[in-house]
Design a protein around this motif. Sequence first.
Motif, PDB file in Angstrom:
ATOM      1  N   UNK A 275      42.288  42.843  46.641  1.00 15.58           N
ATOM      2  CA  UNK A 275      42.068  43.232  48.039  1.00 15.58           C
ATOM      3  C   UNK A 275      40.737  42.661  48.538  1.00 15.58           C
ATOM      4  N   UNK A 276      39.708  42.760  47.701  1.00 11.80           N
ATOM      5  CA  UNK A 276      38.396  42.211  48.082  1.00 11.80           C
ATOM      6  C   UNK A 276      38.488  40.700  48.283  1.00 11.80           C
ATOM      7  N   UNK A 277      39.192  40.019  47.377  1.00  8.80           N
ATOM      8  CA  UNK A 277      39.323  38.563  47.496  1.00  8.80           C
ATOM      9  C   UNK A 277      40.060  38.190  48.768  1.00  8.80           C
ATOM     10  N   UNK A 278      41.107  38.948  49.102  1.00 16.87           N
ATOM     11  CA  UNK A 278      41.848  38.657  50.329  1.00 16.87           C
ATOM     12  C   UNK A 278      40.972  38.797  51.558  1.00 16.87           C
ATOM     13  N   UNK A 279      40.142  39.842  51.573  1.00 18.51           N
ATOM     14  CA  UNK A 279      39.238  40.041  52.709  1.00 18.51           C
ATOM     15  C   UNK A 279      38.230  38.895  52.808  1.00 18.51           C
ATOM     16  N   UNK A 280      37.690  38.506  51.653  1.00 15.25           N
ATOM     17  CA  UNK A 280      36.653  37.478  51.656  1.00 15.25           C
ATOM     18  C   UNK A 280      37.219  36.077  51.919  1.00 15.25           C
TER      19      UNK A 280
ATOM     20  N   UNK B 109      45.453  51.326  29.842  1.00 15.63           N
ATOM     21  CA  UNK B 109      46.588  52.059  30.432  1.00 15.63           C
ATOM     22  C   UNK B 109      46.939  51.467  31.793  1.00 15.63           C
ATOM     23  N   UNK B 110      48.205  51.671  32.188  1.00 14.71           N
ATOM     24  CA  UNK B 110      48.717  50.983  33.382  1.00 14.71           C
ATOM     25  C   UNK B 110      47.908  51.276  34.646  1.00 14.71           C
ATOM     26  N   UNK B 111      47.439  52.533  34.852  1.00 13.02           N
ATOM     27  CA  UNK B 111      46.712  52.842  36.087  1.00 13.02           C
ATOM     28  C   UNK B 111      45.333  52.171  36.101  1.00 13.02           C
ATOM     29  N   UNK B 112      44.689  52.103  34.929  1.00  9.50           N
ATOM     30  CA  UNK B 112      43.413  51.372  34.858  1.00  9.50           C
ATOM     31  C   UNK B 112      43.648  49.886  35.129  1.00  9.50           C
ATOM     32  N   UNK B 113      44.715  49.375  34.538  1.00 10.18           N
ATOM     33  CA  UNK B 113      45.037  47.957  34.720  1.00 10.18           C
ATOM     34  C   UNK B 113      45.285  47.650  36.201  1.00 10.18           C
ATOM     35  N   UNK B 114      46.057  48.527  36.858  1.00  8.70           N
ATOM     36  CA  UNK B 114      46.348  48.328  38.290  1.00  8.70           C
ATOM     37  C   UNK B 114      45.064  48.368  39.118  1.00  8.70           C
ATOM     38  N   UNK B 115      44.184  49.328  38.812  1.00 10.12           N
ATOM     39  CA  UNK B 115      42.924  49.426  39.561  1.00 10.12           C
ATOM     40  C   UNK B 115      42.070  48.179  39.331  1.00 10.12           C
ATOM     41  N   UNK B 116      42.016  47.722  38.073  1.00  5.67           N
ATOM     42  CA  UNK B 116      41.199  46.552  37.741  1.00  5.67           C
ATOM     43  C   UNK B 116      41.736  45.271  38.386  1.00  5.67           C
ATOM     44  N   UNK B 117      43.027  45.261  38.711  1.00 10.34           N
ATOM     45  CA  UNK B 117      43.611  44.076  39.337  1.00 10.34           C
ATOM     46  C   UNK B 117      43.623  44.207  40.858  1.00 10.34           C
ATOM     47  N   UNK B 118      44.055  45.371  41.357  1.00 11.57           N
ATOM     48  CA  UNK B 118      44.258  45.508  42.808  1.00 11.57           C
ATOM     49  C   UNK B 118      42.948  45.513  43.605  1.00 11.57           C
ATOM     50  N   UNK B 119      41.911  46.151  43.090  1.00 11.60           N
ATOM     51  CA  UNK B 119      40.648  46.216  43.846  1.00 11.60           C
ATOM     52  C   UNK B 119      40.055  44.806  44.056  1.00 11.60           C
ATOM     53  N   UNK B 120      39.957  43.984  42.991  1.00 12.61           N
ATOM     54  CA  UNK B 120      39.461  42.619  43.233  1.00 12.61           C
ATOM     55  C   UNK B 120      40.389  41.781  44.108  1.00 12.61           C
TER      56      UNK B 120
ATOM     57  N   UNK C 179      47.216  34.676  43.210  1.00 11.53           N
ATOM     58  CA  UNK C 179      46.869  33.883  42.020  1.00 11.53           C
ATOM     59  C   UNK C 179      45.735  34.559  41.236  1.00 11.53           C
ATOM     60  N   UNK C 180      44.731  35.033  41.963  1.00 12.37           N
ATOM     61  CA  UNK C 180      43.626  35.753  41.320  1.00 12.37           C
ATOM     62  C   UNK C 180      44.159  37.004  40.630  1.00 12.37           C
TER      63      UNK C 180
END
Length: 169
Positions: free
Chosen positions: A109-114, A96-107, A80-81
Amino acid sequence: MKILQPYSFKKAWTYFLHALLLRCPTCGITPIFPSLKKTRSLRDWFTPLDGCHRCGYPYEREPGYFLLATWAGSYGMGSLIGLILYFTIDLKFHPPIFELLALVLIPVIAANLLLARHAKAFFIAFDHFFDPHEKEGGENDDDRPHRETPKPIAPVTPNAKRSVAFQKK
Ligand SMILES: [Zn+2]
């Protein structure tokens, strides 16, 4: 320990606070997870201890108990996040798509861990509220006077914590 009425707001609030603090739903004192100092791996981070050594409440009632908590609570909230971030960033900034993916995937993964620990803690509290765990004698944990403290048979250490057995009353 005070006796809490079943399905009362006070009981729900108490369990909510205990889950928020990652504590045993019944006594609210013993942590559900090993402390940060004793967390040496991702497995330690994600895996609850066997149970409460004060009141004897078992955190994992049966194998696969946390499946719903993991999928709905942790992965569901993470997804959802991710969706909210993806649409917000893409619609506002069109990166650009790779920046967008990084901006979405990193948070995500962090949210899932937390969120993983809280997802399990809230699941334990939710389950204990609607389906209270009963001892073999049929007594509810909340209704049982806490005169004796069950003593662990083996000392609780990071490596041995999953094999700790608790004396039954
Ligand atoms: Zn407890």
